[in-house]
Design a protein around this motif. Structure first.
Motif, PDB file in Angstrom:
ATOM      1  N   ILE B 134       6.456  -5.789  -9.697  1.00  0.00           N
ATOM      2  CA  ILE B 134       7.717  -6.030  -8.989  1.00  0.00           C
ATOM      3  C   ILE B 134       7.654  -5.409  -7.597  1.00  0.00           C
ATOM      4  CG2 ILE B 134      10.190  -5.534  -8.963  1.00  0.00           C
ATOM      5  CD1 ILE B 134       9.999  -5.394 -12.073  1.00  0.00           C
ATOM      6  N   LEU B 135       7.167  -4.151  -7.553  1.00  0.00           N
ATOM      7  CA  LEU B 135       7.193  -3.420  -6.288  1.00  0.00           C
ATOM      8  C   LEU B 135       6.142  -3.918  -5.305  1.00  0.00           C
ATOM      9  CD1 LEU B 135       7.781   0.062  -7.880  1.00  0.00           C
ATOM     10  CD2 LEU B 135       9.370  -1.142  -6.379  1.00  0.00           C
ATOM     11  N   LEU B 136       5.104  -4.589  -5.827  1.00  0.00           N
ATOM     12  CA  LEU B 136       4.092  -5.162  -4.935  1.00  0.00           C
ATOM     13  C   LEU B 136       4.744  -6.092  -3.924  1.00  0.00           C
ATOM     14  CD1 LEU B 136       0.924  -6.093  -7.019  1.00  0.00           C
ATOM     15  CD2 LEU B 136       1.050  -4.699  -4.962  1.00  0.00           C
ATOM     16  N   PHE B 137       5.796  -6.791  -4.385  1.00  0.00           N
ATOM     17  CA  PHE B 137       6.478  -7.723  -3.485  1.00  0.00           C
ATOM     18  C   PHE B 137       7.132  -6.996  -2.322  1.00  0.00           C
ATOM     19  CE2 PHE B 137       6.552 -10.211  -7.467  1.00  0.00           C
ATOM     20  CZ  PHE B 137       5.807 -11.287  -6.991  1.00  0.00           C
ATOM     21  N   SER B 138       7.762  -5.849  -2.617  1.00  0.00           N
ATOM     22  CA  SER B 138       8.500  -5.185  -1.542  1.00  0.00           C
ATOM     23  C   SER B 138       7.622  -4.262  -0.692  1.00  0.00           C
ATOM     24  CB  SER B 138       9.699  -4.422  -2.096  1.00  0.00           C
ATOM     25  OG  SER B 138       9.525  -4.155  -3.457  1.00  0.00           O
ATOM     26  N   THR B 145       3.872   1.787  -3.528  1.00  0.00           N
ATOM     27  CA  THR B 145       4.052   0.917  -4.694  1.00  0.00           C
ATOM     28  C   THR B 145       3.724   1.673  -5.975  1.00  0.00           C
ATOM     29  OG1 THR B 145       3.329  -0.900  -3.305  1.00  0.00           O
ATOM     30  CG2 THR B 145       3.451  -1.319  -5.672  1.00  0.00           C
ATOM     31  N   GLY B 146       2.563   2.317  -5.978  1.00  0.00           N
ATOM     32  CA  GLY B 146       2.161   3.077  -7.163  1.00  0.00           C
ATOM     33  C   GLY B 146       3.111   4.226  -7.428  1.00  0.00           C
ATOM     34  N   TYR B 147       3.462   4.899  -6.332  1.00  0.00           N
ATOM     35  CA  TYR B 147       4.347   6.053  -6.463  1.00  0.00           C
ATOM     36  C   TYR B 147       5.665   5.645  -7.117  1.00  0.00           C
ATOM     37  CZ  TYR B 147       7.395   9.902  -5.172  1.00  0.00           C
ATOM     38  OH  TYR B 147       8.290  10.925  -5.217  1.00  0.00           O
ATOM     39  N   ILE B 218      -3.006   1.472 -12.179  1.00  0.00           N
ATOM     40  CA  ILE B 218      -2.118   0.916 -11.164  1.00  0.00           C
ATOM     41  C   ILE B 218      -2.854   0.814  -9.830  1.00  0.00           C
ATOM     42  CG2 ILE B 218      -0.051   1.407  -9.800  1.00  0.00           C
ATOM     43  CD1 ILE B 218       1.230   2.494 -12.297  1.00  0.00           C
ATOM     44  N   GLY B 219      -3.737   1.790  -9.584  1.00  0.00           N
ATOM     45  CA  GLY B 219      -4.521   1.781  -8.346  1.00  0.00           C
ATOM     46  C   GLY B 219      -5.333   0.502  -8.192  1.00  0.00           C
ATOM     47  N   ILE B 220      -5.856  -0.009  -9.309  1.00  0.00           N
ATOM     48  CA  ILE B 220      -6.612  -1.262  -9.249  1.00  0.00           C
ATOM     49  C   ILE B 220      -5.711  -2.388  -8.753  1.00  0.00           C
ATOM     50  CG2 ILE B 220      -7.836  -2.985 -10.639  1.00  0.00           C
ATOM     51  CD1 ILE B 220      -8.770  -0.760 -12.452  1.00  0.00           C
ATOM     52  N   LEU B 221      -4.454  -2.341  -9.261  1.00  0.00           N
ATOM     53  CA  LEU B 221      -3.489  -3.390  -8.923  1.00  0.00           C
ATOM     54  C   LEU B 221      -3.004  -3.262  -7.477  1.00  0.00           C
ATOM     55  CD1 LEU B 221      -2.338  -5.550 -10.800  1.00  0.00           C
ATOM     56  CD2 LEU B 221      -0.334  -4.110 -11.096  1.00  0.00           C
ATOM     57  N   THR B 222      -2.742  -2.033  -7.047  1.00  0.00           N
ATOM     58  CA  THR B 222      -2.133  -1.836  -5.724  1.00  0.00           C
ATOM     59  C   THR B 222      -3.178  -1.545  -4.657  1.00  0.00           C
ATOM     60  OG1 THR B 222      -1.859   0.525  -6.128  1.00  0.00           O
ATOM     61  CG2 THR B 222      -0.031  -0.892  -6.752  1.00  0.00           C
ATOM     62  N   THR B 224      -5.132   1.123  -4.268  1.00  0.00           N
ATOM     63  CA  THR B 224      -5.093   2.489  -3.746  1.00  0.00           C
ATOM     64  C   THR B 224      -5.773   3.437  -4.724  1.00  0.00           C
ATOM     65  OG1 THR B 224      -2.955   2.788  -4.779  1.00  0.00           O
ATOM     66  CG2 THR B 224      -2.953   2.257  -2.427  1.00  0.00           C
ATOM     67  N   GLY B 225      -6.076   4.623  -4.232  1.00  0.00           N
ATOM     68  CA  GLY B 225      -6.546   5.704  -5.091  1.00  0.00           C
ATOM     69  C   GLY B 225      -7.898   5.421  -5.716  1.00  0.00           C
TER      70      GLY B 225
END
Ligand SMILES: Nc1ncnc2c1ncn2[C@@H]1O[C@H](COP(=O)(O)OP(=O)(O)O)[C@@H](O)[C@H]1O
Ligand SMILES: [Mg+2]
Lengths: 262, 269
Positions: B134-138, B145-147, B218-222, B224-225
Motif C-alpha cells: 500500500i505504502l509503495l504507492f505513496s 515505506t519500510g519504516y 520488506i527491503g526486497i520489496l522496497t 532498501t536495506g
C-alpha cells in the motif's frame, strides 16, 4: 454524637435487571466499628462502594458529614476520597513495587498531576510511612517487594496505604476472606485498634458471623439488597441470623466452625 | 427426564463428530484442488530437495572476494536494524496510549474505548507486507515505506498485546489508587504501568525481533536495506556475496535474540 455517614433511601440498579440495593437507610456515628454481613450476592460490596462512589447509587442520598456525595463534582469527589481509606479482599497492591512505594501510594490523592506522575514524595511522608509500618509490625519488610510477602503481610500493607491518607473512615471489603485464621485475627485486631484508639470509623464487609459478633459495635444484616438487621452484636439472635442468611444458614454454620477452629 | 438428557448428549456427540468429518473432508478437497490447479507435484517437490541441498553447498558460501563487500553489507544491515528498532519503539509509544484509552478496566469513556480498539484492530489485521505494498504507492521505493509498514503493523499488534497485559495486571491496583482520590495520570504512572511493565517490555522486544526479520523481506520489496542488497547480488548471480548476507543476518538475529533474552531476564528477575 452526630452521624458521620448517612444513607437515605438508597437504591442501586445494575442495567435493567439486577437490583442490588433497595431503599437502604442507616447511619454510622463517628468512630463506630460497623460490620455488614449477609449471604454472597446480597449487595454488601455494592453498598460499601457506593459510599466513596466507586459505584454510583441510582437514587437516594448518601451524606458524609451532612454533604450528599451523589452531588459531588470531580474535585469534591477526589477530596472526599482522600479522607476515606479502602481495603480489599485481594489487597490490590502493585506486587512488583516495594512495600514502601505501595504505602506512599496512599498520598497520591494529595498530589499535583506532575508530582503524582513522577511519584515525588516529601520526606515527612516517608517518615510517616515508616512509622505506620512499624505500628503494623512490618519494619523488617519496608524495602521488600510485595510479591514476596504473605497474604496477611500484604493486607497490612493495604491498611498502611489507607492509614497514610489520614482518613476519617475505612471501608473494608472482605478484608480477611483470603486469609488463614491466624492472619485474620491479626488483621481484625488492627482494625479494631484503629477504630478504638485512632477514632477512625471502620465499616467492614464480612462473611464470618463469629468475627462480626466479636469485633463490632454494630452489625448491619443485608439480604437481597435490603437491610434486615441493624443492631448490636448482643441483640443478635439465631432467628435474626436466619432472616439475614435465609436458606443459606447452613453455609454460615460451616464458616463459624472454621473461625472457631482457628 | 434422564433419558431425555442422555439422548441430548448422544445428539451432541454425533453432531460434533459430523462437523469434524466435514471439516477434514473439505480440507483434503481444498488441498487436492490447489495442488491440481497450481500443478504442484508433491513427490517432485520432495525429490528435488537433495539436489537443492547439493547446489547450496557447492555454490552458496562466502569466498574471499565476497568478503570485500562486507562493509557494504554491514552498513545496510545496520540501517535495517535501526529502522526496525525505531519503528518498533515509536509504535510502542502510540500503542501504549491507545491501549490505555481502550482498556476495559481503566479506560475513561465507552466511546473512546471502542474507537481506539477498532483502530487497533484495523491496523493489526493488515499484514506488514500488505502495508508495504500500500505504502509503495505513496512513498515509492524508499526507506520511509519500510519504516511506516513496520510502524503500522507493530502499532496494531502492540496495542492489542498491551491492552491485554494492562487489563490483566493493572486493574486491581488501579482501583485501589482511584479510591485514594489519586488523579487519572497518577493512577496510570504509579500503578498501571509499573504493574504491567515486564509484560510490556517483553512484547516490545518480541516485536523488535519480529520486525528485524520482516524488515529484511520488506527491503526486497522496497529496494532498501540489506534485503535490497541480497536481491541485487542474487539477481547478478553473485551467490557468494548473497550467502555472506545470509550468514550475517543469521548471526545478527542470534545476537539480538540473545540480547533480548538477557534484557528480559534482568527486567523480570
Ligand atoms: N458490576 C456489576 N454489574 C452487574 N451486576 C452486578 C455488578 N456488581 C454486582 N452485581 C450484582 O449485584 C448483586 C450484589 O452484588 P455484590 O454487591 O457484589 O454482593 P456481595 O458483595 O454481598 O456478594 C449481585 O446480584 C451481583 O450479581
Ligand atoms: Mg462482595
Amino acid at each position: 454524637m452526630t452521624a458521620l455517614l448517612e444513607f437515605k433511601h438508597v437504591s442501586k440498579q445494575y442495567g435493567s435487571e439486577t437490583r442490588a440495593l433497595t431503599d437502604v437507610s442507616f447511619s454510622v456515628r463517628s468512630g463506630e466499628f460497623v460490620s455488614i454481613i449477609g449471604p454472597s450476592g446480597a449487595g454488601k460490596s455494592t453498598l460499601l462502594r457506593c459510599i466513596n462512589r466507586m459505584i454510583d447509587a441510582s437514587s437516594g442520598e448518601i451524606c458524609i458529614e451532612g454533604k450528599n456525595v451523589l452531588e459531588f463534582r470531580k474535585k469534591e469527589l477526589k477530596r472526599m476520597r482522600t479522607s476515606i481509606g479502602m481495603i480489599f479482599q485481594h489487597y490490590n497492591l502493585v506486587d512488583r513495587l516495594s512495600v514502601m512505594e505501595n504505602v506512599l501510594h496512599g498520598r497520591l490523592g494529595y498530589k499535583s498531576t506532575l508530582a503524582g506522575m513522577l511519584g515525588l514524595y516529601r520526606e515527612e511522608e516517608k517518615q510517616q510511612a515508616y512509622q505506620i509500618l512499624g505500628i503494623l509490625g512490618l519494619e523488617e519488610q519496608v524495602y521488600k517487594r510485595c510479591d514476596q510477602l504473605s497474604g496477611g503481610q500484604k493486607q497490612r500493607v493495604g491498611i498502611a496505604r489507607a492509614l497514610i491518607q489520614g482518613p476519617k473512615m475505612l471501608l473494608c471489603d472482605e478484608p480477611i476472606a483470603s486469609l488463614d485464621p491466624n492472619a485474620s485475627k491479626v488483621i481484625m485486631d488492627h482494625l479494631r485498634h484503629i477504630s478504638t484508639n485512632l477514632g477512625i470509623t471502620v465499616i467492614v464487609n464480612l462473611h464470618q458471623v463469629e468475627t462480626a459478633l466479636k469485633y463490632s459495635d454494630r452489625i448491619i444484616g443485608v439480604n437481597q439488597g435490603k437491610i434486615v438487621y441493624n443492631g448490636t452484636p448482643g441483640q443478635m439472635t439465631s432467628e435474626e441470623l436466619q432472616r439475614i442468611y435465609g436458606s443459606e444458614r447452613r453455609d454460615t454454620r460451616a464458616d463459624q466452625g472454621e473461625t472457631q477452629a482457628g | 427426564m434422564l433419558i431425555k438428557a442422555r439422548r441430548k448428549q448422544v445428539d451432541y456427540f454425533t453432531a460434533k463428530r459430523r462437523h469434524a468429518y466435514l471439516f477434514w473432508g473439505l480440507l483434503l478437497l481444498v488441498t487436492y484442488a490447489a495442488a491440481v490447479l497450481t500443478q504442484y507435484d508433491f513427490v517432485q517437490g520432495l525429490s528435488s530437495i537433495p539436489g537443492a541441498l547439493v547446489w547450496g553447498v557447492t555454490h552458496f558460501y562466502p569466498n574471499a572476494e565476497s568478503l570485500a563487500k562486507f562493509p557494504d553489507v554491514l552498513r545496510t544491515l545496520v540501517e535495517t536494524l535501526l529502522m526496525s528498532i525505531a519503528a518498533t519503539t515509536v509504535a510502542s509509544v502510540f500503542a501504549l496510549v491507545f491501549a490505555l484509552l481502550g482498556s476495559q478496566t481503566i479506560g475513561v469513556h465507552a466511546g473512546i474505548k471502542l474507537a481506539s480498539r477498532s483502530i487497533a484492530t484495523v491496523f493489526r489485521n493488515i499484514d506488514v507486507t500488505a502495508w508495504s505494498m500500500i505504502l509503495l504507492f505513496s512513498f515509492g521505493q524508499n526507506v520511509m515505506t519500510g519504516y511506516f509498514a513496520l510502524f503500522f503493523g507493530s502499532f496494531g499488534f502492540l496495542t492489542r498485546a498491551f491492552l491485554e497485559s494492562i487489563d490483566e495486571t493493572g486493574s486491581h491496583s488501579a482501583e485501589a489508587l482511584r479510591a485514594t482520590g489519586a488523579g487519572y495520570i497518577s493512577v496510570i504512572c504509579q500503578s498501571v504501568i509499573p504493574a504491567a511493565l515486564p509484560q510490556l517490555i517483553s512484547w516490545i522486544l518480541f516485536m523488535i525481533e519480529t520486525n528485524i526479520r520482516n524488515a529484511t523481506l520488506i527491503g526486497i520489496l522496497t529496494g532498501t536495506g540489506v534485503g535490497f542488497l541480497f536481491n541485487l547480488y542474487y539477481k547478478n548471480l553473485d551467490y557468494n556475496a548473497a550467502s555472506l548476507i545470509v550468514f550475517v543476518i543469521v548471526i545478527s538475529i542470534l545476537v539480538i535474540e540473545f540480547t533480548s533474552n538477557y534484557i528480559r531476564k534482568v527486567m523480570i528477575g
